[in-house]
Design a protein around this motif. Structure first.
Motif, PDB file in Angstrom:
ATOM      1  N   LYS A  17       0.817  -1.222   0.000  1.00  0.00           N
ATOM      2  CA  LYS A  17       0.000   0.000   0.000  1.00  0.00           C
ATOM      3  C   LYS A  17       0.848   1.268   0.000  1.00  0.00           C
ATOM      4  O   LYS A  17       0.385   2.338  -0.367  1.00  0.00           O
ATOM      5  N   GLN A  18       2.103   1.123   0.442  1.00  0.00           N
ATOM      6  CA  GLN A  18       2.996   2.292   0.487  1.00  0.00           C
ATOM      7  C   GLN A  18       3.547   2.647  -0.899  1.00  0.00           C
ATOM      8  O   GLN A  18       4.142   3.687  -1.091  1.00  0.00           O
ATOM      9  N   GLU A  19       3.388   1.713  -1.849  1.00  0.00           N
ATOM     10  CA  GLU A  19       3.999   1.887  -3.171  1.00  0.00           C
ATOM     11  C   GLU A  19       3.082   2.654  -4.129  1.00  0.00           C
ATOM     12  O   GLU A  19       1.880   2.391  -4.177  1.00  0.00           O
ATOM     13  N   PRO A  20       3.663   3.589  -4.914  1.00  0.00           N
ATOM     14  CA  PRO A  20       2.863   4.262  -5.952  1.00  0.00           C
ATOM     15  C   PRO A  20       2.741   3.338  -7.175  1.00  0.00           C
ATOM     16  O   PRO A  20       3.730   3.053  -7.840  1.00  0.00           O
ATOM     17  N   ALA A  22       0.336   3.660  -9.746  1.00  0.00           N
ATOM     18  CA  ALA A  22      -0.439   4.212 -10.869  1.00  0.00           C
ATOM     19  C   ALA A  22       0.278   4.030 -12.211  1.00  0.00           C
ATOM     20  O   ALA A  22      -0.340   3.655 -13.216  1.00  0.00           O
ATOM     21  N   GLU A  23       1.598   4.266 -12.242  1.00  0.00           N
ATOM     22  CA  GLU A  23       2.355   4.154 -13.497  1.00  0.00           C
ATOM     23  C   GLU A  23       2.361   2.707 -14.004  1.00  0.00           C
ATOM     24  O   GLU A  23       2.224   2.442 -15.194  1.00  0.00           O
TER      25      GLU A  23
END
Length: 201
Positions: A17-20, A22-23
């Motif tokens: 959950k801490q990771e972005p 979207a990309e």
């Protein structure tokens, strides 16, 4: 599912959950749009572009000595038989999933074809070819492309012996554990997120 396995996967989900992401999600959506638009007989070159794209490193990183096999992967992808088999894989991707899909991936034999090829320098590009399979069949596999790590995960999470020699089979077994976890804990995520969960163990 064992309580210990479930707890480990829940901890991994929390770390994730801490990771972005979207990309990563956008990259896979773009790839799948291209796959959906592809028709049998058309060029398969776009697959190479996605497999070697920087964004693919966010999903299934290639590390260490394996990075030096990129030129061999490009050479392998230009071969007529490789293109033929890749076209068969893309056709399979467009088909409805069944209990036979993993066996059909193995039967097309892109990995066996690589095993039969020789290269003048460096090793065979196994990690790049594993990444190709993973990106294509992200709904059936995980994003682990290193053979030894995948075997270790199979031993930890699946626990059945003997561990299948087939990369595709091991992937499918580990992914079934993830799917069982997702169902038990209401972990409703897109495929790229589910497939990446084991990287956070």
């Amino acid at each position: 599912m064992k309580t210990e396995t479930k707890d480990r996967l829940q901890q991994a989900a929390s770390r994730m959950k801490q990771e972005p992401l979207a990309e990563t999600v956008a990259f896979m959506a773009d790839f799948h749009r291209k796959l959906a638009a592809w028709l049998p007989g058309e060029s398969v070159d776009f697959v190479h572009d996605f497999v070697t794209a920087p964004e693919a490193d966010l999903i299934a990183p290639i590390e260490g000595d394996a990075l030096r096999t990129k030129d061999n992967f490009e050479f392998f992808m230009r071969k007529k038989q490789t293109r033929k088999k890749l076209g068969e894989l893309l056709t399979l991707w467009k088909s409805a999933r069944t209990t036979e899909t993993l066996s059909q991936i193995d039967a097309i034999g892109l990995k066996k074809w690589l095993a039969r090829n020789e290269f003048r320098s460096e090793d065979k590009p196994w990690d790049y070819l594993n990444r190709l399979h993973v990106l294509l069949f992200l709904d059936l596999m995980t994003t682990i492309i290193d053979d030894h790590r995948l075997t270790s995960l199979h031993e930890q999470l699946v626990g059945t012996t003997p561990v299948p020699t087939s990369f595709v089979r091991r992937q499918g077994d580990v992914r079934q554990v993830i799917e069982a976890f997702a169902e038990e804990t209401n972990f409703t995520q897109v495929d790229v997120v589910k497939a990446s969960l084991v990287r956070y163990l």
